[in-house]
Structures are given as structure tokens and as C-alpha cells.
Design an enzyme around this catalytic site. Structure first.
Site, PDB file in Angstrom:
ATOM      1  N   LEU A  47       0.794  -1.396  -0.095  1.00 60.31           N
ATOM      2  CA  LEU A  47      -0.116  -0.088   0.067  1.00 60.31           C
ATOM      3  C   LEU A  47       0.809   1.182  -0.115  1.00 60.31           C
ATOM      4  O   LEU A  47       0.317   2.545  -0.681  1.00 60.31           O
ATOM      5  CB  LEU A  47      -0.942  -0.102   1.352  1.00 60.31           C
ATOM      6  CG  LEU A  47      -1.914  -0.985   1.311  1.00 60.31           C
ATOM      7  CD1 LEU A  47      -2.954  -0.962   2.515  1.00 60.31           C
ATOM      8  CD2 LEU A  47      -2.962  -1.105   0.157  1.00 60.31           C
ATOM      9  N   HIS A  48       2.132   1.442   0.814  1.00 59.59           N
ATOM     10  CA  HIS A  48       3.140   2.497   0.810  1.00 59.59           C
ATOM     11  C   HIS A  48       3.421   2.753  -0.566  1.00 59.59           C
ATOM     12  O   HIS A  48       3.294   3.852  -1.189  1.00 59.59           O
ATOM     13  CB  HIS A  48       4.106   2.232   1.586  1.00 59.59           C
ATOM     14  CG  HIS A  48       3.651   2.625   3.134  1.00 59.59           C
ATOM     15  ND1 HIS A  48       2.967   1.873   4.169  1.00 59.59           N
ATOM     16  CD2 HIS A  48       4.191   3.662   3.919  1.00 59.59           C
ATOM     17  CE1 HIS A  48       2.647   2.631   5.090  1.00 59.59           C
ATOM     18  NE2 HIS A  48       3.423   3.813   5.113  1.00 59.59           N
ATOM     19  N   GLU A  49       3.820   1.688  -1.366  1.00 56.01           N
ATOM     20  CA  GLU A  49       4.395   1.880  -2.679  1.00 56.01           C
ATOM     21  C   GLU A  49       3.078   2.369  -3.689  1.00 56.01           C
ATOM     22  O   GLU A  49       3.724   3.035  -4.566  1.00 56.01           O
ATOM     23  CB  GLU A  49       4.812   0.484  -3.296  1.00 56.01           C
ATOM     24  CG  GLU A  49       5.426   0.622  -4.623  1.00 56.01           C
ATOM     25  CD  GLU A  49       6.814   1.478  -4.472  1.00 56.01           C
ATOM     26  OE1 GLU A  49       7.100   1.984  -5.624  1.00 56.01           O
ATOM     27  OE2 GLU A  49       7.500   1.376  -3.550  1.00 56.01           O
TER      28      GLU A  49
END
Length: 525
Positions: free
Chosen positions: A430-432
Site C-alpha cells: 500500500l505504501h508503494e
């Protein structure tokens, strides 16, 4: 003492509250009583000690007990560091203000609204996606509405049970078959919503800010829709197959809106706007909306947003631009110097963003929706390990993954390490998406930056458990060093370099652009 002597004795009081007698022969004597003592409020011996200390001021016992230094570890009372906090804020403000002034003298004023490439296509797509993304929540409502009707019919047709036995094998199979269909419908719905938004942001929205806001909205709706499905799945099972004592074990607050009464459009719309990622049929609510409070919080959001924009454009952007040639030439020491220089302003920007989001915006949203539980974060700045930081700085996300990923895996027999691995793997993906997709560069830096937290958490976990203050101090210092130097500045530098490599070097253009004028924008995609 006879009556004449007593009559002749006069009383006088000096300024310290000590009463003195004047004898007939003119000599003075310290009285054994005072007006206060006469009333029984002050002990006579204490009054004598006060008078003695006033008369003999050079013999007071300054050193009368064993006492450690205030900052020593064996101090009985923990000192307050409020003054140091104020000093830190002053140093940060003054230090960065000096750098900004120096930056303005060197580059001129770089603030320019027209310099931002807010293309008409980006604005149109951003607004369109903003209204399309919540439609998938309505689809989730339709899925749950059909499942709730099916559950009502099943309960009416089933034999009445007293709840003394577990569901039969046939009942279990029927429930699992229904859940598989519901699960597939939800999975297709939320996956399509996130995949479609990601595709549009990556290939058709150029501006990173618009792309980030759109992608964040899609991820939030995706997480909320999953929570809506999982929570109603368990509530539906308890509704259809109540084992003795289970219904009574449900959270007491759920009795205000039991399943399936919670399956309504209004209930889901409230969840959409509520400042939480975890679905509940009912939330603790306040009685009224304090509009003055809302205006103050929204004012903070506006002021901090302007500050972040100013700090990013005026100070962070030139540092990033001046780092490009160092990265190309692989000048390690120059890159490290740029990282250290960038760490200060990136930390200030991040802290301003944290306060604007978690303290100001979420509190304003909670006040408008009358959402009473406003524990959006704990004292993460005192984290004694990386694990404590991830548990306290963003509680809505932490509570979501603990409730819907970690706890279910643990209840199915997975080990703590395996469940934690899954949580951080999902969080890293999700961060990417949130960083790489809006910048059009899926280079994996955000993924690795999040995923590699696992070994750091393992390394600092013993420090958190140490009773010694040295271990906690070392853990807190390790957290801040990894956070301020090795984390955000490096990620910002890498994604900025990837952006410039893809769309052309803006630094060269700005170097040849007179101060106060806007550099030309990169070509359209």
C-alpha cells in the site's frame, strides 16, 4: 508573674508574624503565642523555629538530606522537560528560518501558483474519480443487503434453537457456501475500484498532488469496504447460529443497532465519513457539534497546508534539485550531505503534516460527524522501539490491520512472526501504491522502506522491554535516527530523482530561470 507585671507587659508584633513581649524593665522577649497560635492553627514550636531562623540567618542547614541530581537516573521525581520542548521548537523555527532566508537570497522567491502544472485533464479526472470511488461502497451495501435478506429468510425457516449447541455440519456448509459468494462479490468490487483508480492515476493524471489525493481516497474506500464485509460476516454468523453465551459476548454498544438492522444506506454513509477504517454498527457519539472548534481545526489545516507548500517549494525543492548531479556521479559523501540537509526540512514538513491530518483534520471531521473516540494517535514521539512507533503514530491503520489481518491469522494458528510478516507485506504494498503510483515510478523504495522495518523492529524490541533507562533512551534515539535520516529524506530523494529522470531535469531549467518567474512545465504525457 503577678497581675501588675502581666498588665505592664505589652505585646507587639513585627512584620514576620512573631509576637514579642515588652517586659516592665524594657527588655524584649519572644512571645510563646501569636494570634494565629492562640486560635490553635500554628504550633508553638514552629513559631519559635521561625523566630530563631530570622534572628540567626547564617546558620540555616542548607544540606540536610541525601538528594540526587535532577537529571540523574536515581532521581525520585521525573523532571518536566517542558522548557526543553519549547527550546527545541524555538531552535527548529529559528534554524529553518535562517535557512529559508539564505535560500531566498540565493534563489529568489520560488513560490508561484502558476508554476504548478494543474492541467485541466488532471482536475477533471480527479473530480470524476472522487465521485466514482464511493460508488463501490454503495455496491458493497447492495451485496450486504442481499446477504442480510437471505439470512433473515434462513432464520425464519430454520428450527428454533436454544443456543446450547454449535451449528450442525449442514448449517456450517450452507453458511460457508453463502460467504464464498459474498466474499467473491466484495473482492471483485473493491479490487476493481482500486485497480481502476491506480491505472487512471498512473497513466492519465500527471500532477503528483492530485494523483496522491485520488489514490489515498481509493485505498481508504478499499480498506473500509473490506472492513464492512468482514464485520458483517461475523455478525451474520452470530445472528444465524447463536451459540449459548455468544450473543451476550458481543460488544455492549452493538445492542443499539443489532444485525441486520445496521444494513442501511445511512449507516454505511456515516461509516464512509467517520474518521476510522474499522466498521462497527454503532460508534460512541457526542451530543452536539461545536462549530467554533470545527473552525479552529480547519483554520489549522489551512495554515499548515500553506506552510507545507511554502517549505516544500522554497526550501526542499532546491535541495532536491541540487542533489541530482550528485546522484548521477554517485558522489557518496555529497549525497550524504544532501540527505542530512534534507532531513531537517523533511522532518518539519512531516511534523506539520502529521499535526494537520491527525490532530486538526480528523478532529474537525470527528466533530462534524459527532464521532466521540478521537484517539487517533498516542505519544509516538516517546517510542522506545520501532514497533512501539508503528503501534502509536497512526492508530486507525494499526487498529485496522490488528483487527482484520493480525488477529484472524493468530486465531487460525499462525505464529506471531508470520502474522506480523503478512501485516508489513500488505502495508508495504500500500505504501508503494500511495507513493510510486502518483509519481509514476514504481521503483520499490517505499515498499522496501516499510518492509525492512521488520528487522529493525526485531532489533529494537529488546530495548523496549529493558527496565533500564539506558535501553529506552537508546531505543528512542534509534527510532529518531532511522526515521529522520534513513527514512523519509532518502525516499523523497529517490522518487524525485526518478521523476526528473522520466520527465526531464527541472533543476537545469530553474538554474537558467530568472528569480520570480515560472520555469516551463514538462511535456504532457
Amino acid at each position: 508573674m503577678n497581675t501588675a507585671t502581666a498588665t505592664a507587659t505589652s505585646l507587639s508584633s513585627d512584620g514576620d508574624g512573631v509576637t514579642r513581649r515588652t517586659n516592665p524593665n524594657g527588655t524584649a522577649a519572644v512571645a510563646t503565642t501569636t494570634p494565629a497560635a492562640a486560635n490553635g492553627s500554628i504550633d508553638t514550636a514552629e513559631q519559635l523555629r521561625r523566630a530563631f531562623r530570622k534572628k540567626y540567618r547564617h546558620i540555616e542547614a542548607i544540606h540536610s538530606e541525601s538528594r540526587p541530581s535532577c537529571l540523574s537516573h536515581d532521581a525520585t521525581d521525573t523532571p518536566s522537560f517542558l522548557g526543553f520542548r519549547n527550546l527545541m521548537v524555538i531552535v527548529l523555527v529559528v534554524g529553518n528560518l535562517r535557512l529559508v532566508i539564505e535560500n531566498i537570497q540565493k534563489y529568489g522567491v520560488l513560490i508561484c501558483i502558476g508554476c504548478h502544472d494543474f492541467r485541466k485533464n488532471d482536475l477533471q479526472l480527479g473530480l470524476l474519480l472522487y465521485f466514482l470511488i464511493p460508488c463501490h461502497l454503495l455496491i458493497a451495501y447492495v451485496i450486504e443487503f442481499v446477504a442480510a435478506r437471505h439470512a433473515r429468510n434462513q432464520r425464519r425457516q430454520a428450527e428454533r434453537r436454544d443456543g446450547t449447541s454449535s451449528p450442525t455440519e449442514d448449517e456450517r456448509k450452507k453458511f460457508l457456501a453463502t460467504w464464498k459468494m459474498v466474499w467473491v462479490a466484495h473482492a471483485v468490487n473493491v479490487t476493481f475500484a482500486l485497480a481502476f483508480t491506480t491505472y487512471m492515476v498512473y497513466y492519465h493524471i500527471h500532477h503528483p498532488l492530485i494523483g496522491t489525493l485520488t489514490e489515498v481516497h481509493a485505498v481508504i474506500v478499499w480498506l473500509k469496504a473490506a472492513s464492512y464485509a468482514f464485520t458483517n460476516r461475523d455478525l451474520r454468523h452470530a445472528y444465524l447460529h447463536p451459540v449459548k453465551g455468544e450473543l451476550g459476548a458481543l460488544p455492549e454498544i452493538y445492542s443499539q443497532c443489532p444485525y441486520p438492522d445496521n444494513i442501511t444506506v445511512g449507516n454505511l454513509v456515516y461509516f464512509w465519513w467517520a474518521p476510522t477504517l474499522v466498521y462497527q454498527p454503532v460508534y460512541p457519539r457526542t451530543d452536539r457539534i461545536r462549530w467554533v472548534f470545527v473552525c479552529k481545526r480547519l483554520g489549522e489545516v489551512a495554515c499548515l497546508s500553506v506552510f507545507i507548500w511554502f517549505a516544500s517549494a522554497q526550501y526542499a525543492a532546491p535541495v532536491l534539485q541540487n542533489s541530482l548531479d550528485k546522484i548521477v556521479s554517485l558522489d557518496f559523501w555529497s549525497i550524504l550531505e544532501r540527505l542530512l540537509k534534507l532531513s531537517t526540512i523533511s522532518l518539519v514538513i512531516w511534523l506539520a503534516g502529521f499535526f494537520a491530518l491527525f490532530q486538526s483534520f480528523l478532529n474537525a471531521l470527528a466533530e462534524i460527524t459527532k464521532f466521540a473516540d478521537r484517539s487517533f494517535y498516542d505519544a509516538w514521539w516517546n517510542s522506545e522501539s520501532l514497533g512501539m512507533y508503528w503501534r502509536t503514530w497512526n492508530k486507525p491503520v494499526y487498529q485496522y490491520f490488528k483487527r482484520h489481518v493480525y488477529s484472524p491469522m493468530r486465531s487460525r494458528g499462525w505464529s506471531h512472526k508470520a502474522a506480523s510478516f503478512s501485516v508489513f507485506l500488505m502495508s508495504a504494498i500500500l505504501h508503494e501504491l500511495l507513493v510510486g503510483v502518483p509519481t509514476h515510478n514504481l521503483i520499490g523504495v517505499a515498499f522496501l522502506g516499510m518492509f525492512l522495518q521488520l528487522p529493525l523492529i526485531q532489533m529494537t524490541a529488546p530495548l523496549e522491554k529493558m527496565k533500564s533507562a539506558h535501553g529506552k533512551l537508546l531505543g528512542n534515539v534509534t527510532f529518531w535516527v532511522s526515521f529522520t535520516i534513513l527514512g523519509q529524506p532518502f525516499a523523497a530523494l529517490m522518487y524525485f530523482y526518478a521523476w526528473q529522470a522520466k520527465y526531464g531535469s527541472v533543476s537545469k531549467v530553474m538554474a537558467n530561470t530568472p528569480p520570480g518567474t515560472c520555469p516551463p512545465m514538462p511535456p504532457a504525457m
